[in-house]
Design a protein around this motif. Structure first.
Motif, PDB file in Angstrom:
ATOM      1  N   UNK A  26     -90.459 -27.879 -28.670  1.00 16.56           N
ATOM      2  CA  UNK A  26     -91.526 -28.331 -27.780  1.00 16.56           C
ATOM      3  C   UNK A  26     -92.388 -27.141 -27.380  1.00 16.56           C
ATOM      4  N   UNK A  27     -93.667 -27.414 -27.216  1.00 13.04           N
ATOM      5  CA  UNK A  27     -94.627 -26.398 -26.796  1.00 13.04           C
ATOM      6  C   UNK A  27     -95.546 -26.976 -25.741  1.00 13.04           C
ATOM      7  N   UNK A  28     -96.068 -26.103 -24.930  1.00 11.54           N
ATOM      8  CA  UNK A  28     -97.152 -26.449 -24.028  1.00 11.54           C
ATOM      9  C   UNK A  28     -98.394 -25.805 -24.625  1.00 11.54           C
ATOM     10  N   UNK A  29     -99.358 -26.628 -25.012  1.00  8.90           N
ATOM     11  CA  UNK A  29    -100.587 -26.127 -25.619  1.00  8.90           C
ATOM     12  C   UNK A  29    -101.735 -26.341 -24.647  1.00  8.90           C
ATOM     13  N   UNK A  30    -102.461 -25.271 -24.390  1.00 12.13           N
ATOM     14  CA  UNK A  30    -103.649 -25.319 -23.538  1.00 12.13           C
ATOM     15  C   UNK A  30    -104.867 -25.254 -24.447  1.00 12.13           C
TER      16      UNK A  30
ATOM     17  N   UNK B 283    -107.473 -28.445 -20.917  1.00  9.51           N
ATOM     18  CA  UNK B 283    -106.426 -29.473 -20.934  1.00  9.51           C
ATOM     19  C   UNK B 283    -105.087 -28.820 -21.266  1.00  9.51           C
ATOM     20  N   UNK B 284    -104.004 -29.430 -20.800  1.00  9.73           N
ATOM     21  CA  UNK B 284    -102.658 -28.980 -21.128  1.00  9.73           C
ATOM     22  C   UNK B 284    -101.914 -30.138 -21.772  1.00  9.73           C
ATOM     23  N   UNK B 285    -101.338 -29.875 -22.950  1.00  7.84           N
ATOM     24  CA  UNK B 285    -100.612 -30.895 -23.700  1.00  7.84           C
ATOM     25  C   UNK B 285     -99.149 -30.493 -23.801  1.00  7.84           C
ATOM     26  N   UNK B 286     -98.252 -31.415 -23.480  1.00  8.47           N
ATOM     27  CA  UNK B 286     -96.825 -31.223 -23.681  1.00  8.47           C
ATOM     28  C   UNK B 286     -96.532 -31.771 -25.084  1.00  8.47           C
ATOM     29  N   UNK B 287     -96.312 -30.880 -26.038  1.00  4.04           N
ATOM     30  CA  UNK B 287     -96.252 -31.253 -27.449  1.00  4.04           C
ATOM     31  C   UNK B 287     -94.797 -31.267 -27.918  1.00  4.04           C
ATOM     32  N   UNK B 288     -94.439 -32.325 -28.612  1.00  2.00           N
ATOM     33  CA  UNK B 288     -93.087 -32.504 -29.165  1.00  2.00           C
ATOM     34  C   UNK B 288     -93.171 -32.561 -30.691  1.00  2.00           C
ATOM     35  N   UNK B 289     -92.040 -32.451 -31.360  1.00  2.00           N
ATOM     36  CA  UNK B 289     -91.995 -32.498 -32.822  1.00  2.00           C
ATOM     37  C   UNK B 289     -92.729 -33.725 -33.339  1.00  2.00           C
ATOM     38  N   UNK B 290     -93.593 -33.496 -34.319  1.00  3.28           N
ATOM     39  CA  UNK B 290     -94.403 -34.556 -34.903  1.00  3.28           C
ATOM     40  C   UNK B 290     -95.791 -34.669 -34.309  1.00  3.28           C
TER      41      UNK B 290
ATOM     42  N   UNK C 236     -97.361 -21.966 -25.375  1.00  7.47           N
ATOM     43  CA  UNK C 236     -96.166 -21.316 -24.839  1.00  7.47           C
ATOM     44  C   UNK C 236     -94.991 -22.248 -25.114  1.00  7.47           C
ATOM     45  N   UNK C 237     -93.874 -21.648 -25.541  1.00 10.62           N
ATOM     46  CA  UNK C 237     -92.653 -22.424 -25.704  1.00 10.62           C
ATOM     47  C   UNK C 237     -91.987 -22.505 -24.338  1.00 10.62           C
ATOM     48  N   UNK C 238     -92.022 -23.681 -23.748  1.00 14.35           N
ATOM     49  CA  UNK C 238     -91.424 -23.897 -22.434  1.00 14.35           C
ATOM     50  C   UNK C 238     -90.033 -24.520 -22.550  1.00 14.35           C
ATOM     51  N   UNK C 239     -89.535 -24.679 -23.771  1.00 13.10           N
ATOM     52  CA  UNK C 239     -88.225 -25.294 -23.991  1.00 13.10           C
ATOM     53  C   UNK C 239     -87.096 -24.287 -24.031  1.00 13.10           C
TER      54      UNK C 239
END
Length: 149
Positions: A62-66, A70-77, A91-94
């Protein structure tokens, strides 16, 4: 062209590892694709690219992409597209290493990673981010049209 899993020119940069799968030379300038392994807490500072669009496809973790405020909480896929000139970062917040594909159009920005990074050595842990490396990396980034904000 075929690049087997685990292959490609690999460098350590900012505590992450980046492997070039295809660059501007192999794609006649049209594309660059890198695989990135980003440990917890890893990722670049906010920046933009003046010459390339960038896309992120998260394979694992998981990553947090800015991007553009905007801020996106991004998961696999998940997939995120960032047009050139847009301020962005991730940033890897996991808890676990995230793996993603970075796509740049046109190609050429892979040269930043290869020039600013340090040759990655198989079987050796990624060195932690060293702030002393940042000025040189920023100079190389500016050479390729990317500016930290």
């Amino acid at each position: 062209m075929h690049i087997p899993a685990g292959q490609g020119r690999a460098v350590w940069l900012n505590g992450d590892v980046y492997s070039v799968k295809i660059g501007h030379e192999e794609s006649a300038g049209s594309l660059a694709v890198l695989e990135a392994s980003v440990p917890p807490g890893g990722g670049p500072p906010l920046h933009d690219h003046r010459h390339e669009d960038e896309a992120f496809y998260l394979l694992e973790g998981e990553l947090e992409i800015h991007a553009d405020g905007e801020t996106y909480q991004v998961k696999a896929g998940d997939f995120v597209f960032v047009p050139r000139g847009t301020v962005h970062g991730f940033r890897n917040t996991g808890l676990h290493t995230a793996k993603q594909l970075l796509l740049f159009t046109p190609g050429g920005f892979e040269r930043f990673f290869l020039e600013a990074g340090k040759h990655a050595v198989a079987g050796v842990n990624i060195p932690p981010f060293d702030p002393a490396d940042n000025p040189q990396a920023m100079q190389v980034a500016e050479k390729y049209g990317s500016y930290q904000v």
